[in-house]
Structures are given as C-alpha cells and as structure tokens.
Design a protein around this motif. Structure first.
Motif, short mmCIF file in Angstrom:
data_model
loop_
_atom_site.label_atom_id
_atom_site.label_comp_id
_atom_site.label_asym_id
_atom_site.label_seq_id
_atom_site.Cartn_x
_atom_site.Cartn_y
_atom_site.Cartn_z
N VAL A 13 40.57 31.55 47.93
CA VAL A 13 39.34 32.36 47.93
C VAL A 13 38.58 32.16 46.62
N ALA A 14 39.32 32.11 45.50
CA ALA A 14 38.69 31.91 44.20
C ALA A 14 37.99 30.55 44.14
N PHE A 15 38.65 29.52 44.69
CA PHE A 15 38.05 28.18 44.69
C PHE A 15 36.80 28.15 45.56
N THR A 16 36.86 28.75 46.74
CA THR A 16 35.73 28.73 47.68
C THR A 16 34.51 29.40 47.08
N PHE A 17 34.70 30.61 46.55
CA PHE A 17 33.56 31.32 45.96
C PHE A 17 33.17 30.71 44.61
N PHE A 53 33.06 41.47 48.89
CA PHE A 53 34.19 40.98 49.68
C PHE A 53 35.50 41.24 48.96
N LEU A 54 35.57 40.92 47.66
CA LEU A 54 36.81 41.14 46.91
C LEU A 54 37.12 42.63 46.77
N ALA A 55 36.09 43.45 46.61
CA ALA A 55 36.31 44.89 46.50
C ALA A 55 36.96 45.43 47.78
N VAL A 56 36.47 44.98 48.94
CA VAL A 56 37.05 45.38 50.22
C VAL A 56 38.50 44.89 50.33
N GLU A 57 38.74 43.66 49.87
CA GLU A 57 40.09 43.10 49.92
C GLU A 57 41.06 43.89 49.03
N ILE A 58 40.58 44.38 47.89
CA ILE A 58 41.42 45.20 47.01
C ILE A 58 41.86 46.46 47.73
N ASN A 102 44.42 45.69 50.32
CA ASN A 102 45.67 45.38 49.66
C ASN A 102 46.41 46.65 49.25
N ILE A 103 45.67 47.63 48.73
CA ILE A 103 46.27 48.91 48.35
C ILE A 103 46.82 49.64 49.57
N ASN A 104 46.14 49.47 50.71
CA ASN A 104 46.59 50.10 51.96
C ASN A 104 47.78 49.38 52.59
N GLY A 105 48.21 48.29 51.96
CA GLY A 105 49.36 47.57 52.47
C GLY A 105 49.04 46.48 53.47
N GLN A 106 47.75 46.20 53.69
CA GLN A 106 47.37 45.16 54.64
C GLN A 106 47.45 43.79 53.96
N GLU A 107 48.01 42.84 54.68
CA GLU A 107 48.09 41.48 54.16
C GLU A 107 46.87 40.70 54.65
N THR A 108 46.14 40.11 53.71
CA THR A 108 44.92 39.37 54.05
C THR A 108 45.00 37.96 53.48
N ILE A 109 44.03 37.12 53.87
CA ILE A 109 43.99 35.77 53.34
C ILE A 109 43.86 35.77 51.82
N THR A 110 43.18 36.79 51.28
CA THR A 110 43.00 36.87 49.83
C THR A 110 44.31 37.20 49.13
N SER A 111 45.08 38.13 49.70
CA SER A 111 46.36 38.48 49.08
C SER A 111 47.38 37.36 49.21
N LYS A 112 47.28 36.58 50.32
CA LYS A 112 48.21 35.46 50.52
C LYS A 112 47.84 34.26 49.66
N LYS A 113 46.57 33.89 49.66
CA LYS A 113 46.11 32.69 48.94
C LYS A 113 44.87 33.02 48.13
N THR A 114 45.07 33.81 47.09
CA THR A 114 43.96 34.21 46.24
C THR A 114 43.27 33.01 45.62
N PHE A 152 33.47 39.53 39.16
CA PHE A 152 34.21 38.74 40.14
C PHE A 152 35.59 38.37 39.60
N VAL A 153 35.64 37.91 38.35
CA VAL A 153 36.91 37.55 37.73
C VAL A 153 37.81 38.78 37.61
N LEU A 154 37.24 39.92 37.25
CA LEU A 154 38.01 41.16 37.15
C LEU A 154 38.63 41.52 38.49
N ALA A 155 37.85 41.40 39.57
CA ALA A 155 38.37 41.69 40.90
C ALA A 155 39.51 40.75 41.27
N LEU A 156 39.38 39.47 40.88
CA LEU A 156 40.45 38.50 41.14
C LEU A 156 41.74 38.92 40.43
#
Length: 328
Positions: free
Chosen positions: A238-242, A215-220, A223-235, A161-165
């Motif tokens: 997401v880290a605090f919630t999980f 969830f983080l793997a999908v967000e990665i 992110n690579i595809n150029g999509q802006e998500t809540i995780t990329s905006k406020k990582t 999880f930390v690695l994905a973050l």
C-alpha cells in the motif's frame, strides 16, 4: 505499545491548521539578455488572496521595470521585470525586502549571457547576499538538499500519510520495510516527472493524496476493530502504491521553484536526498516518542480510534478543499 502515543498525536492534530504546502519557498530567476539588461521572474507563495509582501532589491532597483501584469498561479503570484544596470550584477548585493519577517526561503537562479548558471538560497536570517559569478557544486548540493528537507517538513499531508503508516504497521522491521517501499516509490515518480518521462496534473494529484490519507485512517480503525485488511497484511505494498502518487506531488513542488538547467540531475538527486533526510528524521522522532510513552497498555478502544478520526477528518477537509479548487 502505542496507546499513550495515540493520545499525544490527537492533541497535536486537533489544533493543527488544516492546510498543506503553505511554506513553499519563493523563487527568483534572473536571466541576462545582454551586457546590461536582465529579465527577472519573481514567484511568491500565496494562500487564497493573501500574498506575502516580499520584494527583490537590486543595486539599481530604480531601473527595475515591470514587463507584464502579475500572473495568478496555483499557490503563487508571478511577476516579470526587466532590469537595466550600469555595471554587471556579479559581485553586487541582492536583498529580499521583508524576508526577515517570514518563515520561508528564497531560491535564486541566475543565468549569465556566457552560459554560466548559479544557484543560492536566501533565508529570513540571511535576506541579503552577494550575487556570485559562478558557484560550486557544493552550493547546488546544499541548496537543493535544504529544499528537500524543508519540503517534507512543511508538507503536512505527506507527514500525515507517513504517520498513519507508522501507526498501522506492527513491528520495527515492518516499519522499515514500509517506509523504504514508500521512499522507493516516490523517488521513481519524482524523477520521471522532473525529467519529463511522466506527468500528472497537480490539483487532481493533491486531491487523491488527501484521499490516500483518508484510506489509511479507515484502515487504522478496521485494524483496531480486529479486521484483517490488505493494508495490515502488506502495508509495504500500500505504501509503495500510494508512494508513486506522492512522488508526483513532490515533483509539483520542485517544478514551482525550478532546477538549474546545467545541474538538473545533481539538483534532482539532492532534492530527493533532502526529502529522505527529512522523512527519516520525522520517523525517528515518532518512533522515539512511541517508545518513550508506551507505558500504559489498557486504553479503551474508543480512545485508540481518536487519532485515526483526527487524521481522517483533516484529510477529508483537504479533499473537499482541493476538489473545490478545480473550479476556482
């Protein structure tokens, strides 16, 4: 910046044995009930039907009598004995037979009739120690700090999880902010759970922790595809919630080994500190590797996604395995 590192991580993850929390310590609790009698509770880690062959050996082990049939617990076997001795255990040698052939530690708690309580660790390279009559505060600090470090290092799902973050977070300052948020969150729920203010059942927590990694793997990938998500905006959010959820996972592991009743706040604090030391060490190593291998910039997009697919696949396996375990 991180492309070559992505390939390295993929090479590490693909052969990874897809399991987590396999290396939790064993736990030996010795409670004096009268001058020459002790109740002994011996908890050994297990994986499926495989139970480690470890046995506590006392100076008068011939007088060790089984009280109940072994109890099968989640991830462990619990044995209960009565030990009758001719002389006090204090100052006598305690050995864990077979420990030198393993990679786990044994946490030992002793409760004496006079109210004294002691805690100490036995390790594969030190499977024998003299049972003390009283123990210093330093020994409690040392034992539970080591437990915290070992738990995070052997808690593969937490590290993943930390690695994905780290992979999804851009910039050193944002990584620090994100890891700090994760630390604060799991410290809160770890403390609340251990002190009895909040609790969640272990198996569902472990399953949702695996889902958080998916969830983080999908967000990665997004992110690579150029999509802006809540995780990329406020990582950090997401880290605090999980992180709140991961704290309950840490609490479950700590509950398995127990806390010295006379030093609960101290032991809890330094277990948490140990977790943070282990986590910081992991983050430092990962960032050092990223910096050292950030040589090539133009990797194909598909190769950039491979680590996310590897992380997500492992987490998906854990999810299925843990959900299936609800009915086993």
């Amino acid at each position: 910046m991180k492309n070559l590192f992505f390939l390295l991580i993929t090479m590490i993850l693909l052969p990874l044995h897809i399991a987590a929390h396999e290396m939790r310590p064993a736990y030996l609790h010795i409670k004096q009930v009268d001058e020459n009698t002790y109740n002994v509770f011996w908890k050994i880690p297990r994986r499926g039907d495989m139970v480690l062959r470890l046995h506590p050996v006392f100076p008068e082990s011939d007088n060790l009598r089984e009280l109940t049939i072994p109890k099968v617990m989640e991830g462990a076997m619990l044995y209960s004995y009565s030990l009758t001795t001719q002389s006090p255990l204090e100052g006598q040698n305690l050995t864990i037979d077979g420990l030198q052939k393993t990679m786990i530690d044994v946490l030992v708690n002793v409760d004496y009739l006079n109210g004294e309580k002691v805690s100490f660790m036995l390790k594969p390279d030190e499977p024998e120690k003299v049972i003390p009559g009283r123990i210093s505060t330093f020994q409690v600090i040392k034992s539970y700090t080591v437990l915290g470090v070992e738990h995070i290092w052997f808690g593969i799902d937490h590290l993943l999880f930390v690695l994905a973050l780290i992979i999804i977070t851009k910039g050193f300052k944002k990584i620090v902010k994100t890891i700090t948020a994760f630390t604060i969150a799991h410290s809160i729920t770890l403390s609340m759970a251990v002190l009895g203010f909040a609790n969640l059942p272990g198996p569902p927590v472990e399953a949702v922790i695996a889902l958080s990694i998916i969830f983080l793997a999908v967000e990665i990938v997004k992110n690579i595809n150029g999509q802006e998500t809540i995780t990329s905006k406020k990582t950090w959010l997401v880290a605090f919630t999980f992180g709140l959820l991961h704290g309950f996972g840490f609490a479950g592991a700590l509950a398995e080994v127990g806390l010295p009743q006379s030093d609960i706040p101290l032991a809890l604090a330094f277990f948490n500190i140990g977790v943070e030391i282990g986590q910081i060490a992991f983050v430092v190593v990962v960032l050092a590797v990223i910096r050292g291998l950030a040589l090539k910039k133009d990797w194909p997009v598909i190769l950039k996604k491979v680590p996310a697919y590897a992380i997500g696949s492992i987490a998906a396996f854990w999810t299925i395995e843990r959900i299936a375990g609800f009915w086993i």
